[in-house]
Design an enzyme around this catalytic site. Sequence first.
Site, PDB file in Angstrom:
ATOM      1  N   SER A 142     -22.622 -47.853 -32.872  1.00  0.00           N
ATOM      2  CA  SER A 142     -21.404 -47.151 -33.270  1.00  0.00           C
ATOM      3  C   SER A 142     -21.400 -45.777 -32.626  1.00  0.00           C
ATOM      4  O   SER A 142     -22.459 -45.192 -32.387  1.00  0.00           O
ATOM      5  CB  SER A 142     -21.351 -47.005 -34.795  1.00  0.00           C
ATOM      6  OG  SER A 142     -20.349 -46.087 -35.196  1.00  0.00           O
ATOM      7  N   LYS A 169     -27.733 -45.758 -36.937  1.00  0.00           N
ATOM      8  CA  LYS A 169     -27.251 -46.177 -35.624  1.00  0.00           C
ATOM      9  C   LYS A 169     -27.879 -45.342 -34.504  1.00  0.00           C
ATOM     10  O   LYS A 169     -28.091 -45.843 -33.394  1.00  0.00           O
ATOM     11  CB  LYS A 169     -25.726 -46.083 -35.579  1.00  0.00           C
ATOM     12  CG  LYS A 169     -25.019 -47.084 -36.487  1.00  0.00           C
ATOM     13  CD  LYS A 169     -25.324 -48.526 -36.099  1.00  0.00           C
ATOM     14  CE  LYS A 169     -24.502 -49.519 -36.908  1.00  0.00           C
ATOM     15  NZ  LYS A 169     -24.751 -50.921 -36.510  1.00  0.00           N
TER      16      LYS A 169
END
Length: 242
Positions: A142, A169
Amino acid sequence: MKVALVTGANKGIGLETARQLAQHQIHVLLGARDAVSGQAAAAALHAQGLAVTFIQLDISQEADIAAATAHIQQTYGRLDILVNNAAVFLDGEWYGNNVETVPPQVLRDTFDINYFGTVALTQALLPLLKASEAGRIVNVSSISGSLGIHLDTAHWFYQMKPYAYSASKTALNQFTIFLAQALQNTAVKVNATNPGWVQTAIGSDQAPLTPAEGARSSVALALLPADGPSGTFTEAGETLPW
């Protein structure tokens, strides 16, 4: 026929990734921790003439990882594509910076799936991916994991700093870099992708992209040719800052 495993594939981007890979004449193992929804998703795709099989897989559970690995080894003897799509968002709100207040348990629960489970599954499946003539690992990340974007005051995402999700992430991105370097002398390619802002449980119905559109970046990386890149972080082919 190539064999692919997509995690968190009972809905959203994962389901569409499974569908699109199967449309490329790939046998897709549809991984999901919820057996009922996973079996229903696999049956729906199978009814469309696609080679999709449900596989029970909660990546936070060592027993599930071991069972899935053993099944793939015994049934196929290799794995050509691994799409690490399974993820959770537990911060509550996207907008703002919750680093001062996010509960430690939220951090632990987020990392269990988004990072630790993903790493454990990938490590378990590496021998099977190396057995492929062209193994491909796609880590669905992301822009929330991008340090560069979080430092860019002009970027539209700058105000969105959900700490648990973002940190998980960022860790996944580093795993991508390290693993790509470790496998650089093999036929296995490892890349991370941001699917974009997608209409899912995490992205909300306000997002501009459909799950089918969000899946395209993962599918493209899963189908990279021999001269394709490894160790990249992209969205729709465009390089993103780490």
